[in-house]
Design a protein around this motif. Structure first.
Motif, PDB file in Angstrom:
ATOM      1  N   GLN A 264       0.831  -1.210   0.000  1.00 27.11           N
ATOM      2  CA  GLN A 264       0.000   0.000   0.000  1.00 27.11           C
ATOM      3  C   GLN A 264       0.866   1.262   0.000  1.00 27.11           C
ATOM      4  O   GLN A 264       0.627   2.193  -0.783  1.00 27.11           O
ATOM      5  CB  GLN A 264      -0.908   0.017   1.233  1.00 27.11           C
ATOM      6  CG  GLN A 264      -2.048  -0.972   1.213  1.00 27.11           C
ATOM      7  CD  GLN A 264      -2.860  -0.895   2.491  1.00 27.11           C
ATOM      8  OE1 GLN A 264      -2.332  -1.049   3.588  1.00 27.11           O
ATOM      9  NE2 GLN A 264      -4.149  -0.660   2.377  1.00 27.11           N
ATOM     10  N   GLY A 265       1.840   1.293   0.905  1.00 29.72           N
ATOM     11  CA  GLY A 265       2.702   2.466   1.005  1.00 29.72           C
ATOM     12  C   GLY A 265       3.493   2.714  -0.262  1.00 29.72           C
ATOM     13  O   GLY A 265       3.579   3.854  -0.745  1.00 29.72           O
TER      14      GLY A 265
ATOM     15  N   LEU B  16       1.375   4.059  -3.068  1.00 25.27           N
ATOM     16  CA  LEU B  16       1.091   5.485  -2.917  1.00 25.27           C
ATOM     17  C   LEU B  16       2.288   6.316  -3.361  1.00 25.27           C
ATOM     18  O   LEU B  16       2.131   7.350  -4.034  1.00 25.27           O
ATOM     19  CB  LEU B  16       0.732   5.793  -1.466  1.00 25.27           C
ATOM     20  CG  LEU B  16      -0.007   7.112  -1.206  1.00 25.27           C
ATOM     21  CD1 LEU B  16      -1.331   7.156  -1.965  1.00 25.27           C
ATOM     22  CD2 LEU B  16      -0.256   7.309   0.283  1.00 25.27           C
TER      23      LEU B  16
ATOM     24  N   ILE C  47       1.513  13.501   3.611  1.00 25.70           N
ATOM     25  CA  ILE C  47       0.531  12.425   3.496  1.00 25.70           C
ATOM     26  C   ILE C  47      -0.424  12.431   4.690  1.00 25.70           C
ATOM     27  O   ILE C  47      -0.008  12.623   5.833  1.00 25.70           O
ATOM     28  CB  ILE C  47       1.233  11.044   3.432  1.00 25.70           C
ATOM     29  CG1 ILE C  47       2.214  10.985   2.264  1.00 25.70           C
ATOM     30  CG2 ILE C  47       0.220   9.910   3.350  1.00 25.70           C
ATOM     31  CD1 ILE C  47       1.572  11.139   0.917  1.00 25.70           C
TER      32      ILE C  47
ATOM     33  N   MET D 272      -2.877   9.838   6.690  1.00 25.84           N
ATOM     34  CA  MET D 272      -3.093   8.391   6.846  1.00 25.84           C
ATOM     35  C   MET D 272      -4.370   8.147   7.648  1.00 25.84           C
ATOM     36  O   MET D 272      -4.524   8.646   8.750  1.00 25.84           O
ATOM     37  CB  MET D 272      -1.917   7.734   7.566  1.00 25.84           C
ATOM     38  CG  MET D 272      -0.638   7.713   6.753  1.00 25.84           C
ATOM     39  SD  MET D 272       0.697   6.766   7.565  1.00 25.84           S
ATOM     40  CE  MET D 272       0.081   5.077   7.393  1.00 25.84           C
TER      41      MET D 272
ATOM     42  N   ASN E  77      -6.034   5.002   9.126  1.00 21.24           N
ATOM     43  CA  ASN E  77      -5.763   3.595   9.407  1.00 21.24           C
ATOM     44  C   ASN E  77      -7.027   2.833   9.794  1.00 21.24           C
ATOM     45  O   ASN E  77      -8.094   3.413   9.988  1.00 21.24           O
ATOM     46  CB  ASN E  77      -4.722   3.495  10.531  1.00 21.24           C
ATOM     47  CG  ASN E  77      -3.397   4.120  10.144  1.00 21.24           C
ATOM     48  OD1 ASN E  77      -2.852   3.838   9.086  1.00 21.24           O
ATOM     49  ND2 ASN E  77      -2.874   4.990  11.004  1.00 21.24           N
TER      50      ASN E  77
ATOM     51  N   LYS F  68      -0.492  -0.692   9.080  1.00 24.41           N
ATOM     52  CA  LYS F  68       0.097   0.603   9.423  1.00 24.41           C
ATOM     53  C   LYS F  68       1.624   0.513   9.477  1.00 24.41           C
ATOM     54  O   LYS F  68       2.329   1.354   8.909  1.00 24.41           O
ATOM     55  CB  LYS F  68      -0.462   1.059  10.770  1.00 24.41           C
ATOM     56  CG  LYS F  68       0.133   2.346  11.315  1.00 24.41           C
ATOM     57  CD  LYS F  68      -0.500   2.686  12.660  1.00 24.41           C
ATOM     58  CE  LYS F  68       0.180   3.869  13.328  1.00 24.41           C
ATOM     59  NZ  LYS F  68      -0.458   4.203  14.625  1.00 24.41           N
TER      60      LYS F  68
ATOM     61  N   ALA G  43       2.986   0.076   5.970  1.00 23.51           N
ATOM     62  CA  ALA G  43       2.868   1.312   5.193  1.00 23.51           C
ATOM     63  C   ALA G  43       3.952   2.308   5.591  1.00 23.51           C
ATOM     64  O   ALA G  43       4.590   2.931   4.731  1.00 23.51           O
ATOM     65  CB  ALA G  43       1.485   1.921   5.385  1.00 23.51           C
TER      66      ALA G  43
ATOM     67  N   LEU H 264       6.689   4.169   3.348  1.00 25.00           N
ATOM     68  CA  LEU H 264       6.547   5.606   3.165  1.00 25.00           C
ATOM     69  C   LEU H 264       7.675   6.420   3.796  1.00 25.00           C
ATOM     70  O   LEU H 264       8.179   7.378   3.192  1.00 25.00           O
ATOM     71  CB  LEU H 264       5.213   6.082   3.766  1.00 25.00           C
ATOM     72  CG  LEU H 264       3.933   5.661   3.047  1.00 25.00           C
ATOM     73  CD1 LEU H 264       2.722   5.963   3.919  1.00 25.00           C
ATOM     74  CD2 LEU H 264       3.813   6.379   1.695  1.00 25.00           C
TER      75      LEU H 264
ATOM     76  N   TYR I 245      -3.455   7.878   2.400  1.00 23.33           N
ATOM     77  CA  TYR I 245      -3.400   6.436   2.598  1.00 23.33           C
ATOM     78  C   TYR I 245      -4.685   6.020   3.317  1.00 23.33           C
ATOM     79  O   TYR I 245      -5.002   6.542   4.387  1.00 23.33           O
ATOM     80  CB  TYR I 245      -2.189   6.058   3.456  1.00 23.33           C
ATOM     81  CG  TYR I 245      -2.267   4.654   4.038  1.00 23.33           C
ATOM     82  CD1 TYR I 245      -1.756   3.565   3.341  1.00 23.33           C
ATOM     83  CD2 TYR I 245      -2.855   4.421   5.282  1.00 23.33           C
ATOM     84  CE1 TYR I 245      -1.831   2.284   3.864  1.00 23.33           C
ATOM     85  CE2 TYR I 245      -2.948   3.143   5.806  1.00 23.33           C
ATOM     86  CZ  TYR I 245      -2.439   2.081   5.100  1.00 23.33           C
ATOM     87  OH  TYR I 245      -2.521   0.811   5.622  1.00 23.33           O
TER      88      TYR I 245
END
Length: 364
Positions: A154-155, A158, A171, A173, A175, A187, A190, A194, A234
């Motif tokens: 996911q991270g 992005l 960013i 986030m 969660n 988390k 990510a 990130l 995110y």
């Protein structure tokens, strides 16, 4: 009454009493045998909710039921959905145990609350397969994805969506629910992807797996940071991503947002350019593995033929586990992932509202 008559009556009463006691003893024995044998042909299936994600009713449940039926034609799946309530799920769990079910596939709504349930179940000979989320307590087996890897994907997705702008990007986030151990892993993963590749995470909150909450938190971020205060969002799952995107659009913002679960609406948002990516966790292999573990436990077989790894929970170590690999889905690989796997047909995605976008994306 003479002596002979008295002897006849006493003898008759004795025989009658003996027969009555024998009958009572037999009935008691039957009841005990029934209780001890339990429901040896049923598997309990408890799923957590049906509001923030459509996956449980659309995929997990039917896939598990189909695989159990294929592996054990005379077995039944006893299904309940907690509808977002840990208390309701506890009642459902207790009911299955009271009715003698010996194996329960549990996707815990609140995995931290299950330790006492699972411990009590184990003491009664009931085996619990933790499904998707690692429930606390002495579970017999666990099947899920590498959830920290999900967060990493996911991270990174992005970062990729931001491209050359990533290094200067702030960013937001949103969660998942802090009661869900998977949310902590998403988390952590990510942040692993990130941190160091973007400028800063400037706002971070739990959306509690609730789209309405995620939308509210996004609105608060816009108010606090301003429209130019962040360049991407995110989102831990697709349900929340949809609400986040709605909130951003209302504020006139069009920035990268990602999620996970590969919901049909998310795939359509990706085709339309509203959502940057999702994470596809193939439901059928996950469900099939859960069914294989459950049937193996019901039949007294070794689960290690299915569970080839081990994991540790907050309460137990060395839990037999089957961990599957997730995939990133973007507009560029929809054909090669969710459509190629048969999760959706192109016609499911490319309804009238998305026909032009589908044609431009080459979906077929």
């Amino acid at each position: 009454m003479n002596a002979t008559m008295r002897r006849v009556l006493v003898g008759t009463a004795a025989v009658s009493m003996a027969l009555s006691l024998a009958a009572c003893g037999k009935a008691g024995a039957d009841k005990k045998d029934s209780a001890s044998s339990g429901d040896s042909k049923s598997i309990g299936l408890l799923l957590p909710e049906n509001a923030s994600s459509t996956r449980y009713e659309s995929f997990d449940r039917p896939f598990i039921e189909a695989k159990v039926s294929a592996l054990c034609p005379d077995c039944k799946v006893r299904y309940s959905n907690a509808e977002g309530s840990a208390a309701k799920q506890k009642q459902q769990f207790d009911t299955l145990i009271a009715e003698g079910v010996k194996v329960i596939v549990l996707d815990a709504f609140d995995a931290k609350s299950t330790q006492a349930w699972v411990k009590e179940a184990a003491a009664k000979g009931v085996k619990v397969v933790a499904y998707d989320r690692l429930a606390t307590g002495p579970v017999a087996a666990y099947v899920s994805f590498d959830n920290e890897k999900v967060g990493e994907l996911q991270g990174q997705a992005l970062v990729d969506a931001l491209g050359a702008k990533a290094a200067d990007a702030n960013i937001v986030m949103i969660n998942g629910d802090e009661a869900d151990p998977n949310a902590a892993l998403f988390k952590a993963g990510a942040h692993k992807a990130l941190d160091g590749k973007i400028k800063k995470v400037v706002y971070e909150q739990s959306g509690e797996w609730k789209p309405t909450v995620a939308g509210q938190k996004t609105g608060a971020a816009i108010t606090q940071l301003g429209k130019d205060g962040f360049q991407a969002v995110y989102s831990a799952n697709d349900g929340m991503a949809g609400a986040i995107i709605t909130q951003l659009k209302a504020a006139g913002l069009s920035i990268p947002v990602g999620g996970q679960d590969a919901g049909l609406d998310a795939i359509q948002r990706i085709v339309a350019g509203d959502q940057a990516y999702t994470i596809y966790k193939a439901y059928k292999p996950l469900a099939d593995s859960a069914a294989e573990l459950a049937v193996s436990l019901l039949q007294g077989k070794d689960v290690k033929t299915v569970a080839t790894a081990t994991v540790d929970s907050d309460t137990d170590k060395g839990i037999p586990a089957k961990l599957l690999e997730p995939k990133v889905v973007t507009k560029a690989n929809i054909n090669d992932t969710v459509i190629a796997d048969g999760l959706y047909k192109a016609s499911d995605v490319c309804t009238a509202d998305y026909a032009a976008a589908c044609a431009a994306a080459g979906l077929k």
